[in-house]
Design an enzyme around this catalytic site. Structure first.
Site, PDB file in Angstrom:
ATOM      1  CG  ASP A 134      43.425   4.803 -21.691  1.00  0.00           C
ATOM      2  OD1 ASP A 134      42.417   4.097 -21.506  1.00  0.00           O
ATOM      3  OD2 ASP A 134      43.396   6.050 -21.679  1.00  0.00           O
ATOM      4  CD  GLU A 168      31.081   2.048 -18.825  1.00  0.00           C
ATOM      5  OE1 GLU A 168      32.284   2.063 -19.142  1.00  0.00           O
ATOM      6  OE2 GLU A 168      30.385   3.072 -18.717  1.00  0.00           O
ATOM      7  CG  HIS A 181      33.216   5.160 -24.781  1.00  0.00           C
ATOM      8  ND1 HIS A 181      32.793   6.467 -24.942  1.00  0.00           N
ATOM      9  CD2 HIS A 181      33.447   5.000 -23.460  1.00  0.00           C
ATOM     10  CE1 HIS A 181      32.776   7.060 -23.757  1.00  0.00           C
ATOM     11  NE2 HIS A 181      33.170   6.191 -22.845  1.00  0.00           N
ATOM     12  CG  HIS A 232      39.703   2.605 -19.889  1.00  0.00           C
ATOM     13  ND1 HIS A 232      39.837   3.795 -20.572  1.00  0.00           N
ATOM     14  CD2 HIS A 232      38.438   2.578 -19.418  1.00  0.00           C
ATOM     15  CE1 HIS A 232      38.709   4.468 -20.509  1.00  0.00           C
ATOM     16  NE2 HIS A 232      37.834   3.753 -19.809  1.00  0.00           N
ATOM     17  NE  ARG A 233      36.982   4.213 -23.277  1.00  0.00           N
ATOM     18  CZ  ARG A 233      36.833   5.497 -23.536  1.00  0.00           C
ATOM     19  NH1 ARG A 233      37.147   5.964 -24.722  1.00  0.00           N
ATOM     20  NH2 ARG A 233      36.346   6.322 -22.622  1.00  0.00           N
ATOM     21  CE  LYS A 271      30.360   3.724 -21.922  1.00  0.00           C
ATOM     22  NZ  LYS A 271      30.673   4.683 -20.849  1.00  0.00           N
ATOM     23  CD  GLU A 306      35.741  -0.184 -19.403  1.00  0.00           C
ATOM     24  OE1 GLU A 306      34.694   0.454 -19.247  1.00  0.00           O
ATOM     25  OE2 GLU A 306      36.527   0.048 -20.348  1.00  0.00           O
ATOM     26  CG  ASP A 324      32.945   1.222 -22.960  1.00  0.00           C
ATOM     27  OD1 ASP A 324      32.801   1.365 -21.737  1.00  0.00           O
ATOM     28  OD2 ASP A 324      33.954   1.612 -23.589  1.00  0.00           O
TER      29      ASP A 324
HETATM   30  O1  G3P Z   1      34.272   1.477 -16.736  1.00  0.00           O
HETATM   31  C1  G3P Z   1      35.185   2.459 -16.408  1.00  0.00           C
HETATM   32  C2  G3P Z   1      35.175   3.585 -17.418  1.00  0.00           C
HETATM   33  O2  G3P Z   1      35.309   3.018 -18.685  1.00  0.00           O
HETATM   34  C3  G3P Z   1      33.927   4.417 -17.354  1.00  0.00           C
HETATM   35  O3  G3P Z   1      33.938   5.522 -18.199  1.00  0.00           O
HETATM   36  O4  G3P Z   1      33.524   6.776 -20.268  1.00  0.00           O
HETATM   37  O5  G3P Z   1      35.585   5.407 -20.074  1.00  0.00           O
HETATM   38  O6  G3P Z   1      33.377   4.300 -20.335  1.00  0.00           O
HETATM   39  P1  G3P Z   1      34.120   5.497 -19.776  1.00  0.00           P
HETATM   40 MG    MG Z   2      33.910   2.189 -20.102  1.00  0.00          MG
END
Ligand code: G3P
Ligand code: MG
Length: 251
Positions: free
Chosen positions: A231, A110, A50, A8-9, A112, A35, A37
């Site tokens: 993470d 993702e 993000h 995640h990121r 945004k 993943e 953003d």
């Molecule tokens: O894509 C999953 C998750 O990243 C969505 O929420 O705020 O972490 O971008 P956020």
């Molecule tokens: Mg995200």
């Protein structure tokens, strides 16, 4: 199929989120996917960050949309996390796809565009993915259902995912299905065996964010989710290994 571990990121507990060091660490840990953003600069360059504003994750302030990419690159996107990462910059989607191009990683971009409706974001991102020939290996997600619909209109083959973080009642699977999303990405607290079963029945992939504790990981593996966003990809990989070796076998 076992639950996929998606960073995640990037490995965002070990390095500044959405930067090359975070992606590199995720890759080295053995994560199966990444993943990240996407927002759009003033000169329409897709960049990986993000927030709509640069305040939290750089030494600058203001909106991404008010800077050109060249201006944005001047800010430090690593020092806020730890001074050992000072000098790490914001990268463009292009920089990232270059890095990714020789690695067999699953990608979730993702978009945004739920707070700012970046004009043509879908078209711009799809052009980049086509250029690198990885559109077919990528899931494009958004909290904005209109964006999912636009992507499906552009190309119904695109693997689109509806993101959900607020309670919408029991109709999230139906909502995803009705707008043509092939996947549903939900906040962990919405995960139930019933929702997972509903997704399977509608042939919708289910991925869950953000899953950092062993307890949450176990719940996701038990419900056989398609993937988790974490993470801590190194911890998730180790835990999945232990979980698989201890799970009761069905004969
Ligand atoms: O894509 C999953 C998750 O990243 C969505 O929420 O705020 O972490 O971008 P956020
Ligand atoms: Mg995200």
């Amino acid at each position: 199929m076992q639950t996929m571990i998606i960073a995640h990121r990037g490995a965002s507990k070990q390095a500044p989120e959405n930067t090359l060091p975070a992606f590199d660490l995720a890759w080295q840990a053995g994560a199966e996917g990444i993943e990240t953003d996407v927002q759009l600069t003033k000169d329409h360059v897709p960049v990986l960050i993000h927030d709509e504003r640069i305040n939290r994750t750089t030494n600058g302030s203001g909106y991404v949309k008010d800077y050109t990419f060249n201006e944005l690159k001047q800010f430090d996107a690593g020092g806020w996390f730890d001074k050992s990462f000072s000098g790490t910059g914001i990268i463009s989607l292009d920089d990232f796809l270059n890095w990714l191009s020789d690695k067999p990683l699953y990608l979730n971009l993702e978009l945004k565009n739920n707070k700012i409706e970046y004009k043509d974001l879908e078209v711009i991102v799809v052009e980049h993915l086509n250029h690198y020939r990885i559109l077919n290996d990528t899931t494009l997600s958004s909290f904005n259902p209109h964006s999912i619909e636009r992507l499906n209109q552009m190309n119904p083959e695109i693997d689109t995912a509806l993101l959900v973080s607020k309670k919408r009642g029991a109709d999230v699977v139906q909502k995803a299905h009705s707008i043509g999303a092939k996947s549903l990405h939900i906040k962990y607290k919405f995960l139930t065996p019933a929702l997972a079963a509903q997704c399977r029945q509608k042939n919708i992939a289910l991925r869950v964010f953000t899953v950092n504790s062993s307890r949450r990981m176990a719940h996701c593996f038990q419900t056989a989710c398609t993937g988790i966003f974490t993470d801590l990809p190194d911890k998730a990989l180790q835990f999945r290994h232990v979980f698989n070796n201890h799970a009761p076998r069905h004969h």
